[in-house]
Design a protein around this motif. Sequence first.
Motif, PDB file in Angstrom:
ATOM      1  N   ARG A 248      43.118  25.974  36.944  1.00 38.73           N
ATOM      2  CA  ARG A 248      44.497  26.321  37.273  1.00 38.73           C
ATOM      3  C   ARG A 248      45.423  25.521  36.371  1.00 38.73           C
ATOM      4  O   ARG A 248      45.240  24.305  36.198  1.00 38.73           O
ATOM      5  CB  ARG A 248      44.795  26.034  38.747  1.00 38.73           C
ATOM      6  N   ALA A 251      52.136  27.001  33.246  1.00 41.50           N
ATOM      7  CA  ALA A 251      52.319  27.755  32.008  1.00 41.50           C
ATOM      8  C   ALA A 251      53.787  27.964  31.710  1.00 41.50           C
ATOM      9  O   ALA A 251      54.615  28.125  32.612  1.00 41.50           O
ATOM     10  CB  ALA A 251      51.618  29.113  32.104  1.00 41.50           C
ATOM     11  N   SER A 404      45.843  40.681  35.905  1.00 43.05           N
ATOM     12  CA  SER A 404      45.094  39.808  34.996  1.00 43.05           C
ATOM     13  C   SER A 404      45.285  40.376  33.602  1.00 43.05           C
ATOM     14  O   SER A 404      45.317  41.593  33.419  1.00 43.05           O
ATOM     15  CB  SER A 404      43.607  39.751  35.355  1.00 43.05           C
ATOM     16  N   VAL A 426      44.642  35.119  32.126  1.00 38.45           N
ATOM     17  CA  VAL A 426      45.365  34.556  33.257  1.00 38.45           C
ATOM     18  C   VAL A 426      45.431  35.604  34.364  1.00 38.45           C
ATOM     19  O   VAL A 426      45.467  36.807  34.101  1.00 38.45           O
ATOM     20  CB  VAL A 426      46.792  34.093  32.885  1.00 38.45           C
ATOM     21  N   LEU A 461      48.913  29.047  37.508  1.00 38.33           N
ATOM     22  CA  LEU A 461      48.229  30.286  37.147  1.00 38.33           C
ATOM     23  C   LEU A 461      46.742  30.020  37.008  1.00 38.33           C
ATOM     24  O   LEU A 461      46.306  28.934  36.593  1.00 38.33           O
ATOM     25  CB  LEU A 461      48.768  30.841  35.830  1.00 38.33           C
ATOM     26  N   LEU A 463      43.468  30.365  35.032  1.00 39.32           N
ATOM     27  CA  LEU A 463      43.114  30.563  33.622  1.00 39.32           C
ATOM     28  C   LEU A 463      41.605  30.640  33.483  1.00 39.32           C
ATOM     29  O   LEU A 463      40.887  29.718  33.894  1.00 39.32           O
ATOM     30  CB  LEU A 463      43.672  29.417  32.774  1.00 39.32           C
TER      31      LEU A 463
END
Length: 466
Positions: A248, A251, A404, A426, A461, A463
Amino acid sequence: MSARTGSAAAGRSPGAAGLVDPEELLGRAEDLVSTARPGEQIDVSLGASVDTEIRAYGGAIESLSSARSEGALVRVIVDGRSGVATATLTDPAALAELLVEARTNAADAGVDPTAAVASPDGVRPPDIELYDARIEALSVDDKADLALSLEAAVLGGDARMCGVEGADYGDSVIVSAVANSAGVRAAQRESGAGLSVYAMASDGSETQTGFGFAVGRSAEELSVERTAADAVERAVRLLGATRPPSGRVDAVLDPWVTAQFLGVIAEMLSGEEVRKGRSPFADRLGESVASPLLSLLDDPTDPLGPGASRTDDEGLACRQVGLIDGGRLTSYLHNSVTGAALGTASTGSAIRVGSSLNVGPRAVRLVPGSTTRQGVLASVGDGILVTEVSGLHSGVNPTSGDFSCGVEGLRVRDGEVAEPIREAIVASTLQRMLADVIAVGDDESWFPIDAAGVSLSIQGLSLAGS
């Protein structure tokens, strides 16, 4: 041998001098509307344009086209039955034939109790100038030189630049008119010009790409140097990119990425999607749907937006529409049909796609914050800067808001950009992303889509990388 090829390259631009005047076009529409029979509604939309597209490649003009086009749509509504007819001519004789065809189609159509032409709502069109006469004075040679200069500027921008997929210049002039039997009357002239380029940079066996573009009402508003520099920077900074570790992350979205997300969100705020239950924001008016830092609006009254317009495609005045105010959902976008269906009014957001009347954004944007881009980066401390997304539209569930998408960009360490990343994904929901915004930048930029963007930082977010 000349760098230009093709017989159309020499001489003056054909320009838009041959286009019919908007008021004359409106007169044709009004004349047709005046023939409405008792109990019959008529809606007429007319348009004409001249478009130029030029591509430079390998130091020469690879392609050049300049095309004129016309279009007409006539809709007839009788007792809830709608008939539509379209053509590529706008002269009175062609319109008379279209009216006959539309009447025939209406007689064979099913009954739709919501079918009706838009009624005037008293809102005056914004006093904005969307036409720049300088666009007609520029010769084809001058336009070609812009494309050639853009390619040369990219290739000379850095020793690692190894190619250009295409350096493009394009412009258009559009005249349009709408009239209907309820009293709507609208006509306007618009112009637009743009530069775009996709560049390649290499280091050993690795190659990365980057893009740059500029938009304006005429070529004089475009900067070859800035467009080339953007493409060079985007390509070069990704050299050496690797997959980041999964986890996580906080971003920062580049303005270009923010604009793409805003376009998707605004489509979900369409009254058509809401009334069909295909939006995660349906039935949420008045609720908190985002961070208090966010105020979202569709503002086609801002002439800086490529989608700016004085009137929508039903002929009603465009206006600034507040969608989210301090995190609270305040409105949806409507045309006259969806507005009536949901017990409200049109927001001047009608958009025609072919012969269909739809609803959607023209110039969606966030109210810029007071934080500089560097401040937005500092707000995440350690995280990632997302400079490009791929598969966004196909990766969003329009009903649930889950998404996504692939991303590339740069690592952020101690508020500063670091090494490049690529081949990562993401995932989150649009609702959570909106709620988890922690900083809004002051660096608003317009792009050649229906949205502007700012730097935006978001917490947490998911990742997926290495």
